[in-house]
Design an enzyme around this catalytic site. Sequence first.
Site, short mmCIF file in Angstrom:
data_model
loop_
_atom_site.label_atom_id
_atom_site.label_comp_id
_atom_site.label_asym_id
_atom_site.label_seq_id
_atom_site.Cartn_x
_atom_site.Cartn_y
_atom_site.Cartn_z
N LYS A 288 -18.56 -35.78 30.60
CA LYS A 288 -18.76 -34.38 30.84
C LYS A 288 -17.40 -34.02 30.20
O LYS A 288 -16.47 -34.92 30.42
CB LYS A 288 -19.37 -33.81 31.28
N ARG A 362 -33.87 -36.21 31.15
CA ARG A 362 -34.97 -37.19 30.74
C ARG A 362 -35.61 -38.55 30.49
O ARG A 362 -36.75 -38.80 30.82
CB ARG A 362 -35.01 -37.01 28.60
N1 BES Z 1 -27.59 -31.02 32.71
C1 BES Z 1 -26.93 -31.62 30.97
C2 BES Z 1 -27.63 -29.81 31.61
C3 BES Z 1 -26.94 -28.27 31.33
C4 BES Z 1 -26.13 -28.58 30.69
C5 BES Z 1 -27.06 -28.30 32.40
C6 BES Z 1 -25.40 -26.73 30.97
C7 BES Z 1 -26.46 -27.24 33.07
C8 BES Z 1 -25.13 -26.19 32.59
C9 BES Z 1 -27.99 -32.45 31.29
O1 BES Z 1 -27.97 -33.21 31.01
C10 BES Z 1 -27.13 -32.69 29.96
O2 BES Z 1 -26.28 -33.06 29.80
N2 BES Z 1 -27.14 -32.52 28.38
C11 BES Z 1 -26.82 -33.04 27.04
C12 BES Z 1 -28.22 -33.16 26.37
C13 BES Z 1 -27.26 -33.90 24.98
C14 BES Z 1 -26.37 -34.99 25.68
C15 BES Z 1 -28.72 -34.21 23.79
C16 BES Z 1 -26.26 -30.79 26.82
O3 BES Z 1 -27.07 -30.71 26.96
O4 BES Z 1 -25.22 -31.62 26.06
MN MN Z 2 -26.53 -34.90 31.32
#
Ligand code: BES
Ligand code: MN
Length: 507
Positions: A288, A362
């Site tokens: 991230k 997931r």
């Molecule tokens: N934990 C994150 C989602 C999240 C984002 C929670 C912001 C709280 C605040 C999750 O694991 C994630 O990174 N999801 C990705 C999915 C994508 C790679 C398909 C996302 O939302 O970008």
């Molecule tokens: Mn994630």
Amino acid sequence: MSVQFTYGTRSTEQAAAEAVIRFVSKKELVQGEGAMPIVQPQIDDALKAQYAKGLFKADAEQVEVMPTLGLYPAAHIVFVGHDEEAGASGLRLAAAAAAKALKKLRAEKVQILLPDAVLEGAYASIGAERAAQALTEGLLLALHVRQPLKREQSERFTLKEVAFVPQGAAVAAEHATLWESGIAKGKLYAEGVNLARDLTNLPGNDLTPERLAYHAEEMARELDLEIEVIDEWSAAEQRMGGLLGVGQGSINPPRMIVIHYKGNPGSEEAWGLIGKGITFDTGGISLKRAEGMQEMISDMGGAAAVLGAMRVIGELKPAINVIAVIPTAENMPSDRAIKPGDVLRMMSGHTVEIVNTDAEGRLVLADGLTTAITRGATKLVDVATLTGAVSVALGTQATGAVTNHEELFKQVQAASERAGERIWQLPAYPEYKKQIKSDAADLKNSGGRYAGTITGGLFIGHFAEGLPWVHLDIAGTAWLESSRGWETKGATGVMVRTLIELIVHHE
Ligand code: BES
Ligand code: MN
Ligand code: ZN
């Protein structure tokens, strides 16, 4: 925080209250001469003058604090705008607004006046018990704050005594028992929510998967609930490829936590509550960006919601079976972390092509569902901070839902309405599943940006084995930048009360 609550008509102890709270509706402020006083004639006049100037309109959450200067036994009166039609949520909100004013006044012993208008309105729509519960929750939830880790602990405001005082004479006696049980429930529910908030607010270095399991064990021991904590070696024996894959990049090994609550041993039915427990989500190899990454300490908000609800379920002991499952891991990049292109074999036997290591929730949840099913769950609800996309769709105002079973969804929705927590269902058309088809495996772990919340949900649903399932994406609602209503900034503990309502009020 242990606040002492009482209900009953005004006593000689009245003088001990440092502040008095009075909920006011717009209607009362336009009433002419001859109507019942709000609190005291001169103070009423001052309030009405504020109203005439448009300064106090008795809007929801609006607060007007007045010093009483000897005209009234308490030093301050806190007027709080209240909409009589707004039911339990309106009362919870009014109590939360009052709580914030009390904190500013540093008033520890307070009275809350309950005018007939509030009582009659509330009783007609929700009954005395729920009214009492909503008010208690509003106070306790709004006053909860994150405990910062500092060298010098600063002094904290603690509310000590709250006396609910009906202003009209008629209602007091007959409702006392309902009020007492409403207050007790409100305290319990707030404890569950505040437990979830405390866990979620813990920094990632203090809350590793092992530590989360330790907290779950402590809770299970206190409530006399059966708990299994599956370590990385047993997880390998049980072929939990999703959990192990996500956890393998970190020095802090993953855990699968299973708590059993058997309130109805004769029944084959059991709720499976599965909470995403990523104690920190860096994104892994698909790292991230740095900005805001610290918020990813909240990526175990789903796990916290399940634990918070289990605490209350364990106390209320409803005649129903619950299997709570928390797959917990730390998502880190390292030389041993999973990489895009890897294929994992999940506990269910399905294979998954990793296309983005940041879609880790997931993967652990898939094994969480399988674990719940192998332990006997017959209907499944998962709670997860799953996708950033849910905040794009719904902001911080509602939790997104995906389901394979309309009937179960309706039950969850009804529970959320009783709790005053918003849930919005997203479509789950079969066409969306094409986005997570893979050339290399049964599924891939990301369907791309379009409909990200839906495809993320449907990925999890693939592991429900056809059982009724509801997915709740709390990525937008589990954490707030600034406080609002009864929710404090940082962790909100969202869905704790919805889960309790779902389990406890289920026939
Ligand atoms: N934990 C994150 C989602 C999240 C984002 C929670 C912001 C709280 C605040 C999750 O694991 C994630 O990174 N999801 C990705 C999915 C994508 C790679 C398909 C996302 O939302 O970008
Ligand atoms: Mn994630
Ligand atoms: Zn995550």
